[in-house]
Write an enzyme that holds these catalytic residues in place. Structure first.
Site, PDB file in Angstrom:
ATOM      1  N   ASP A  24       0.831  -1.190   0.000  1.00  0.00           N
ATOM      2  CA  ASP A  24       0.000   0.000   0.000  1.00  0.00           C
ATOM      3  C   ASP A  24       0.867   1.240   0.000  1.00  0.00           C
ATOM      4  O   ASP A  24       1.904   1.271   0.666  1.00  0.00           O
ATOM      5  CB  ASP A  24      -0.872   0.006   1.268  1.00  0.00           C
ATOM      6  CG  ASP A  24      -2.317  -0.114   0.878  1.00  0.00           C
ATOM      7  OD1 ASP A  24      -2.740  -1.238   0.596  1.00  0.00           O
ATOM      8  OD2 ASP A  24      -2.981   0.937   0.814  1.00  0.00           O
ATOM      9  N   ASP A  26       2.231  11.588  -9.755  1.00  0.00           N
ATOM     10  CA  ASP A  26       3.569  11.756 -10.347  1.00  0.00           C
ATOM     11  C   ASP A  26       3.794  13.133 -10.989  1.00  0.00           C
ATOM     12  O   ASP A  26       4.882  13.704 -10.831  1.00  0.00           O
ATOM     13  CB  ASP A  26       3.842  10.662 -11.392  1.00  0.00           C
ATOM     14  CG  ASP A  26       4.272   9.355 -10.752  1.00  0.00           C
ATOM     15  OD1 ASP A  26       4.636   9.359  -9.568  1.00  0.00           O
ATOM     16  OD2 ASP A  26       4.254   8.317 -11.447  1.00  0.00           O
TER      17      ASP A  26
HETATM   18  P1  IMP Z   1      -1.457   2.239  -4.064  1.00  0.00           P
HETATM   19  O1  IMP Z   1      -1.666   1.794  -2.656  1.00  0.00           O
HETATM   20  O2  IMP Z   1      -0.084   1.890  -4.590  1.00  0.00           O
HETATM   21  O3  IMP Z   1      -2.549   1.848  -5.001  1.00  0.00           O
HETATM   22  O4  IMP Z   1      -1.451   3.839  -4.020  1.00  0.00           O
HETATM   23  C1  IMP Z   1      -2.592   4.587  -3.592  1.00  0.00           C
HETATM   24  C2  IMP Z   1      -2.630   5.924  -4.299  1.00  0.00           C
HETATM   25  O5  IMP Z   1      -1.470   6.718  -3.921  1.00  0.00           O
HETATM   26  C3  IMP Z   1      -2.557   5.836  -5.812  1.00  0.00           C
HETATM   27  O6  IMP Z   1      -3.851   5.718  -6.360  1.00  0.00           O
HETATM   28  C4  IMP Z   1      -1.896   7.165  -6.194  1.00  0.00           C
HETATM   29  O7  IMP Z   1      -2.857   8.194  -6.285  1.00  0.00           O
HETATM   30  C5  IMP Z   1      -0.976   7.449  -5.014  1.00  0.00           C
HETATM   31  N1  IMP Z   1       0.389   6.939  -5.306  1.00  0.00           N
HETATM   32  C6  IMP Z   1       1.025   5.922  -4.685  1.00  0.00           C
HETATM   33  N2  IMP Z   1       2.234   5.715  -5.210  1.00  0.00           N
HETATM   34  C7  IMP Z   1       2.365   6.614  -6.198  1.00  0.00           C
HETATM   35  C8  IMP Z   1       3.410   6.894  -7.131  1.00  0.00           C
HETATM   36  O8  IMP Z   1       4.475   6.254  -7.183  1.00  0.00           O
HETATM   37  N3  IMP Z   1       3.175   7.895  -7.988  1.00  0.00           N
HETATM   38  C9  IMP Z   1       2.023   8.624  -8.001  1.00  0.00           C
HETATM   39  N4  IMP Z   1       1.032   8.406  -7.171  1.00  0.00           N
HETATM   40  C10 IMP Z   1       1.192   7.403  -6.265  1.00  0.00           C
END
Ligand code: IMP
Length: 222
Positions: free
Chosen positions: A73, A160
């Site tokens: 996460d 990003d």
């Molecule tokens: P997840 O848990 O990796 O799905 O991340 C949750 C949310 O955090 C994503 O939907 C993005 O909006 C944001 N996020 C997490 N990691 C990144 C990244 O490396 N780049 C851009 N947004 C990120």
């Protein structure tokens, strides 16, 4: 015979990254792909708690006889917003998007890029959680940086285009704002650099490194 780790993710990129890190340790990473809605995304205060709650749910979907399951996460934590959107990053992205985030920080501007980076400081954070049949191991990774004043670049995903990572030194450690390091995006956001460059800073990679460190007992700085 290698141990199989079932990785709960719908994202092929995350699967490739986890395979890259865990296969040299003798693990075979396989995707645990569940139907939409099978796992309830819990509303908890920290990435660790969210990851553990998802891991508990994922366990019941392990194929017969399998023991290892992993979840990961991540989120964006913006310091002048007291860590928002944090665990709500995915929801914030779907609702206000990165343009909404820029509007929330509109009052924090400076001509001086170093001061702007301090005023608008933020970090991407990630947690990788592994259940091995009897214990949970947590790997944590962070990528400090700042929120740009305008969006830039079309690479990557999520936030990003508005996130500028701090430079890192030859040991992979982030440097203070305004300090040039051996690895730098030269003020560009993650949206304006290749995936290969983003990987060098990646919170996700660091979380997996931290997890691997604990599995092997090697010491490694985060
Ligand atoms: P997840 O848990 O990796 O799905 O991340 C949750 C949310 O955090 C994503 O939907 C993005 O909006 C944001 N996020 C997490 N990691 C990144 C990244 O490396 N780049 C851009 N947004 C990120």
């Amino acid at each position: 015979m290698s141990t199989v780790i079932w990785f709960l993710t719908g994202n092929e990129g995350k699967l490739t990254e986890a395979t890259h890190h865990l296969s040299p340790l003798g693990f075979e990473v396989r995707q645990l792909l569940l139907p939409e809605g099978a796992i309830v995304e819990p509303q908890l205060d920290s990435l660790e708690d969210v990851a553990i709650a998802k891991l508990e749910q994922a366990k019941q979907y392990l194929p017969e006889g399998e023991t290892h399951v992993m979840v990961e996460d991540a989120g964006l934590f913006v310091d002048p917003l007291d860590g928002f959107p944090g665990v709500y990053s995915s929801y914030a992205y779907k609702t206000i998007g990165f343009q909404g985030l820029l509007r929330l920080l509109d009052h924090l501007q400076s001509e001086d890029p170093v001061q702007a980076a301090s005023l608008r400081s933020a970090s991407f954070q990630a947690v990788a959680a592994l259940w091995d049949g009897s214990n949970i191991t947590l790997g944590k990774g962070s990528c400090p940086g700042s929120i740009s004043t305008t969006s830039n670049g079309e690479e990557g995903f999520g936030f990003d285009p508005v996130f500028i990572p701090r430079d890192i030194d030859d040991l992979g450690q982030p440097l203070p704002p305004g300090t040039y390091g051996v690895t730098s995006t030269h003020g560009a956001t993650f949206g304006a650099v290749s995936l290969e460059i983003k990987q060098k800073f990646s919170h996700r990679r660091r979380a997996l490194d931290h997890l691997v460190t604990q599995l092997t007992g090697d010491s490694q700085d985060l």
